[in-house]
Design an enzyme around this catalytic site. Structure first.
Site, PDB file in Angstrom:
ATOM      1  N   GLN A  13      -6.238   3.206   6.860  1.00 43.38           N
ATOM      2  CA  GLN A  13      -5.228   2.489   7.624  1.00 43.38           C
ATOM      3  C   GLN A  13      -3.866   2.613   6.948  1.00 43.38           C
ATOM      4  O   GLN A  13      -3.765   2.557   5.722  1.00 43.38           O
ATOM      5  CB  GLN A  13      -5.643   1.015   7.717  1.00 43.38           C
ATOM      6  N   SER A  96     -11.183   4.039   2.466  1.00 46.44           N
ATOM      7  CA  SER A  96     -11.380   2.830   3.261  1.00 46.44           C
ATOM      8  C   SER A  96     -11.934   3.189   4.645  1.00 46.44           C
ATOM      9  O   SER A  96     -13.041   3.700   4.757  1.00 46.44           O
ATOM     10  CB  SER A  96     -10.078   2.029   3.350  1.00 46.44           C
ATOM     11  N   LEU A  97     -11.167   2.978   5.714  1.00 41.11           N
ATOM     12  CA  LEU A  97     -11.628   3.361   7.056  1.00 41.11           C
ATOM     13  C   LEU A  97     -12.107   4.805   7.089  1.00 41.11           C
ATOM     14  O   LEU A  97     -13.091   5.135   7.759  1.00 41.11           O
ATOM     15  CB  LEU A  97     -10.491   3.176   8.064  1.00 41.11           C
ATOM     16  N   ARG A 121     -15.374  -3.697  13.092  1.00 42.60           N
ATOM     17  CA  ARG A 121     -14.844  -3.892  11.746  1.00 42.60           C
ATOM     18  C   ARG A 121     -13.385  -4.332  11.806  1.00 42.60           C
ATOM     19  O   ARG A 121     -12.971  -5.269  11.127  1.00 42.60           O
ATOM     20  CB  ARG A 121     -14.985  -2.595  10.950  1.00 42.60           C
ATOM     21  N   HIS A 198     -10.442  -5.657   1.154  1.00 43.96           N
ATOM     22  CA  HIS A 198     -11.208  -5.189  -0.007  1.00 43.96           C
ATOM     23  C   HIS A 198     -11.172  -6.171  -1.171  1.00 43.96           C
ATOM     24  O   HIS A 198     -11.233  -5.766  -2.335  1.00 43.96           O
ATOM     25  CB  HIS A 198     -10.736  -3.793  -0.443  1.00 43.96           C
ATOM     26  N   GLN A 248     -18.190  -2.527   0.636  1.00 45.64           N
ATOM     27  CA  GLN A 248     -16.858  -1.915   0.670  1.00 45.64           C
ATOM     28  C   GLN A 248     -15.804  -2.877   1.201  1.00 45.64           C
ATOM     29  O   GLN A 248     -14.655  -2.862   0.772  1.00 45.64           O
ATOM     30  CB  GLN A 248     -16.890  -0.636   1.525  1.00 45.64           C
TER      31      GLN A 248
END
Length: 326
Positions: A13, A96-97, A121, A198, A248
């Site tokens: 992101q 991440s994503l 999510r 996170h 995560q």
């Protein structure tokens, strides 16, 4: 040089922009099909959102995540349409994503399942999100000392000297003030996120997301895939993949670990798919999101690797031509 061990990477992101994918749909039939399939899953017109964003929704997490994943897969499939089986990755990773796109690339997640998963999510991260994130030039021990003192968490370890801290707004303000006093030569930049991703502030989102993960089918990995949570390779079982994606959400992105694992595996080329950053308008004006930290990671380890972008039609063609000619 001819690449023999390629790492495919996918950004997270922050690399979304209005117009992403608009240059691909006219040239690659597979991309038109992907956007139609994604729209069917999401229940709204993803082309309209990604290409025009008339309602300015693209930067909201619930919309960002499926839009960015679709763009990354679109770039990947456009590249595959040009290279076929002649170019294949030895490893894959996402920030991440981007880890979800990496799992699609590795065959562990079907595209539609991944779109549905990141839609939920994004909704949960937005619903439970509060606070913010600060990208710093602190090394991890100094960042941890400040974060612990101010009830913040570590959101990401991007480089040995680039650590993201995150927390409630007031706590992050206090941390920022003390960082300026203790480390006047270090920089901090607030990130445009809807929460302290996170970190422990995402535990509530993760608990709800676990229910979604448990109803998602994960297939076998056909490409070794790096885990943000561990910084090492994913284990092959679907149960292990589910647990790593659960953890995560409220643990730091260990990108330093992922890059170290890739270097130790002998990666000699990196291709970045999807997204783009920069102030210019349109796909052709964008530059890759992960390029700087990947090149710095390789330099830190005194390791040589080609870096190749595949983030728009022009770079996809150029990278495909370069690798096929090597």
């Amino acid at each position: 040089m001819a690449a023999s061990k390629i790492l495919y990477v996918f950004p997270g992101q922050g690399s979304q922009y209005r117009g992403m994918g608009s240059d691909l749909v006219g040239e690659f039939p597979v991309v038109r099909d992907l956007y139609a399939r994604a729209s069917q899953v999401l229940g709204y017109d993803l082309e309209e959102l990604s290409f025009r964003d008339a309602q300015e929704q693209l930067n909201f997490t619930r919309f960002t995540q499926p839009a960015l994943l679709t763009h990354e897969v679109a770039c990947l499939e456009a590249f595959r349409s040009l290279t076929g089986e002649r170019v294949r990755p030895a490893l894959t990773a996402g920030h991440s994503l981007g880890e979800y796109t990496a799992l699609v690339n590795a065959g562990a997640l079907a595209f539609e399942a991944a779109v549905k998963l990141v839609q939920k999510r994004g909704e949960l991260m937005s619903e439970f999100g509060r606070g913010g994130m600060l990208a710093t030039t602190l090394e991890l021990p100094a960042a941890v000392a400040l974060a612990d003192k101010h009830f913040c968490g570590i959101g990401g370890c991007n480089l040995p000297d680039q650590t993201v801290v995150a927390g409630e707004a007031a706590d992050l303000d206090a941390l920022t003030a003390e960082m300026a006093a203790l480390h006047p030569n270090k920089r901090g930049v607030r990130l445009n996120t809807e929460g302290a991703f996170h970190t422990y502030l995402m535990v509530g989102a993760a608990q709800e997301f676990r229910k979604v993960l448990e109803h998602t089918d994960f297939g076998p990995l056909t490409v070794e895939t790096l885990s943000n949570y561990t910084g090492k390779l994913h284990e092959a079982s679907s149960e292990a993949i589910r647990s790593r994606l659960f953890f995560q959400l409220f643990n730091p992105v260990r990108w330093v670990g992922c890059m170290n694992t890739a270097v130790d595996a002998g990666v000699d080329a990196v291709i970045e798919f999807g997204g783009g950053i920069g102030k210019g308008e349109g796909p052709d004006s964008k530059r890759p999101n992960l390029e700087t930290i990947i090149k710095k990671s390789m330099k830190w380890r005194e390791h040589q690797a080609q870096y190749l972008p595949a983030i728009n039609a022009a770079t996809i063609r150029a990278t495909a031509e370069h690798l096929l000619a090597a």
